[in-house]
Enzyme design. Structure first.
Site, PDB file in Angstrom:
ATOM      1  N   TYR A 168     -26.447 -52.488  49.516  1.00  0.00           N
ATOM      2  CA  TYR A 168     -26.588 -51.297  48.690  1.00  0.00           C
ATOM      3  C   TYR A 168     -25.820 -51.435  47.376  1.00  0.00           C
ATOM      4  O   TYR A 168     -26.251 -50.919  46.336  1.00  0.00           O
ATOM      5  CB  TYR A 168     -26.127 -50.059  49.455  1.00  0.00           C
ATOM      6  CG  TYR A 168     -27.121 -49.599  50.489  1.00  0.00           C
ATOM      7  CD1 TYR A 168     -28.437 -49.295  50.133  1.00  0.00           C
ATOM      8  CD2 TYR A 168     -26.768 -49.487  51.837  1.00  0.00           C
ATOM      9  CE1 TYR A 168     -29.360 -48.884  51.079  1.00  0.00           C
ATOM     10  CE2 TYR A 168     -27.692 -49.070  52.789  1.00  0.00           C
ATOM     11  CZ  TYR A 168     -28.980 -48.777  52.400  1.00  0.00           C
ATOM     12  OH  TYR A 168     -29.908 -48.378  53.335  1.00  0.00           O
ATOM     13  N   GLU A 259     -31.133 -57.138  78.539  1.00  0.00           N
ATOM     14  CA  GLU A 259     -31.843 -57.222  77.263  1.00  0.00           C
ATOM     15  C   GLU A 259     -31.900 -55.897  76.515  1.00  0.00           C
ATOM     16  O   GLU A 259     -31.647 -55.853  75.305  1.00  0.00           O
ATOM     17  CB  GLU A 259     -33.277 -57.722  77.516  1.00  0.00           C
ATOM     18  CG  GLU A 259     -34.156 -57.753  76.278  1.00  0.00           C
ATOM     19  CD  GLU A 259     -35.580 -58.173  76.581  1.00  0.00           C
ATOM     20  OE1 GLU A 259     -36.435 -57.972  75.694  1.00  0.00           O
ATOM     21  OE2 GLU A 259     -35.853 -58.696  77.682  1.00  0.00           O
ATOM     22  N   ASP A 311     -36.607 -59.331  80.244  1.00  0.00           N
ATOM     23  CA  ASP A 311     -38.013 -59.205  80.623  1.00  0.00           C
ATOM     24  C   ASP A 311     -38.614 -60.580  80.892  1.00  0.00           C
ATOM     25  O   ASP A 311     -38.223 -61.577  80.269  1.00  0.00           O
ATOM     26  CB  ASP A 311     -38.821 -58.547  79.495  1.00  0.00           C
ATOM     27  CG  ASP A 311     -38.553 -57.059  79.359  1.00  0.00           C
ATOM     28  OD1 ASP A 311     -38.095 -56.451  80.336  1.00  0.00           O
ATOM     29  OD2 ASP A 311     -38.810 -56.515  78.266  1.00  0.00           O
TER      30      ASP A 311
END
Length: 423
Positions: A168, A259, A311
């Site tokens: 920024y 996860e 997963d």
């Protein structure tokens, strides 16, 4: 089934980083002076980098992280006056630049490449020369020098800032707004400045905004006697300054890395940390440096076994590999964060039939990720076998968790850890 173990306590000696800090300041000043001299003499420097075999592009540097650690040890014994100004690196070898390719879709021509000369090296990938007479190269140089000026100021003033706040700041400055079009380009550039200065990125004064969570029997003490207790409902945000830990205390038996945040919160609801006496960690998807630094600390310093639950899909397997081997887009600093002994507890594609799970078909990105994973050097036969089985379909953790109430904690995880059924 709560197992209590003997409390572990580790103390990390607090060591002044003045020597390393002064050395990094000196390197920035010498490199900047060298660039000024070359530009003033109308000599355009050529910066060289190689395309890494692991994926992504890294600087062509000769020193390893281990050598950097040795320099850290030596630098701590040096005073300002003892620092030899001739310790600067050979700019012809170390001056290199990272071209950002992440905005360019796969298989599309990189618009930057037209400004590059490349030469194929079968051992290390393409060797790319960036000529500063070309427009894109001048922009890269401007970003590199701008970042080094921020680093120099922070090291001099002993301050720090997040990479997001730096982005920024650059956007608000008229002459810097166009240097980094997005946060990803800036992050890549910061990593490259670290390679150029031969140090890990966290030595530069930039901090990453943490996103990971930790929950369980763990207390961390920092240099200013700040104490962080992780026994908080819902977990606590992983501290930004894990590398500043001076002591840690736990009675947990192991670390369980999951996860996703949804699974993390579900396991907390199942009282997993008490039932299995573990420290629960999540990186909320692909882990940031702070999460990986904490997991590495728990595994290497507290000597706790680390289990990873992801997963059963290509992206989950890649996340497991990041904890174990490191990110494909970084190489140097990852040697300090990788945990080769991390145990993949599940979900394994080879378990689908035994658990009575119905898999979902793979999408095109899944198939592309499988192909990419198979090409990675660190992928062994065990992982390759699971990837091969995965071609028939994928299953997420929630499908296993939904088999029965508290199934993940009381049946799946507890039985697999007891039987040492991990890969």
């Amino acid at each position: 089934m709560t197992f209590r173990s003997e409390e572990k306590f580790v103390e990390i000696p607090e060591v002044s980083d003045d020597g390393v800090r002064n050395l990094t300041i000196r390197r920035i000043e010498e490199l900047t002076l060298q660039l000024i001299k070359e530009i003033s003499s109308r000599t355009f420097p050529k910066l060289i980098y190689k395309e890494a075999r692991k994926g992504g592009r890294v600087a062509e540097l000769e020193d390893s992280v281990e050598q950097f650690r040795n320099r850290q040890t030596s630098a701590r014994n040096l005073s300002d006056s003892a620092l030899n100004p001739l310790t600067s690196f050979d700019s012809s070898k170390s001056l290199s630049w990272l071209v950002d390719d992440e905005e360019t879709p796969q298989n599309a021509q990189n618009p930057v490449n037209k400004d590059l000369e490349s030469e194929k090296d079968s051992d290390t990938g393409r060797s790319i020369t960036v000529d500063f007479r070309r427009k894109q190269s001048r922009k890269n140089l401007a970003l590199l020098v701008t970042l080094m000026s921020h680093v120099h100021k922070m090291l001099i003033n002993r301050t720090s800032k997040t990479r997001r706040s730096l982005y920024y700041e650059l956007q608000s400055e008229r002459n810097s707004a166009r240097l980094a079009k997005n946060q990803r380009i800036l992050d890549n550039a910061v990593n490259h400045v670290a390679s150029l200065l031969e140090c890990p990125p966290w030595q530069l004064g930039f901090t990453a905004t943490s996103k990971g969570l930790v929950c369980g029997d763990l207390s961390l003490t920092f240099s200013k006697e700040d104490l962080v207790s992780c026994e908080v409902a819902g977990g606590v945000l992983i501290p930004q300054n894990v590398n500043r830990v001076t002591s840690a205390r736990t009675s947990a038996r192991y670390v369980l890395v999951v996860e996703k945040d949804a699974v993390f919160q579900r396991l907390i609801g199942e009282e997993c940390t008490q039932y299995l006496n573990c420290i629960l960690v999540t990186g909320k998807g692909y882990p940031d440096i702070n999460t990986r630094m904490l997991v590495s600390f728990l595994g290497n310093k507290l000597k706790l076994p680390v289990y990873v639950l992801v997963d059963a899909d290509p992206f989950g397997i890649e996340i497991m590999c990041i904890y174990r081997y490191g990110s494909a887009t970084r190489s140097r600093e990852d040697r300090q964060l990788a945990l080769p002994g991390a145990r993949w507890i599940g979900i394994h594609p080879s378990e689908f039939s035994a658990l009575g799970l119905s898999s979902k078909p793979l999408a095109a990105p899944d198939k592309a990720k499988i192909a990419a994973l198979k090409s990675r050097e660190y992928v062994d036969e065990t992982i390759l076998d699971q990837l091969q089985l995965l071609r028939t379909g994928k299953v997420d953790i929630e499908a296993v968790a939904g088999l029965s109430s508290r199934f993940l904690t009381t049946v799946y995880l507890s039985s697999k850890i007891t039987a040492e059924n991990y890969l």
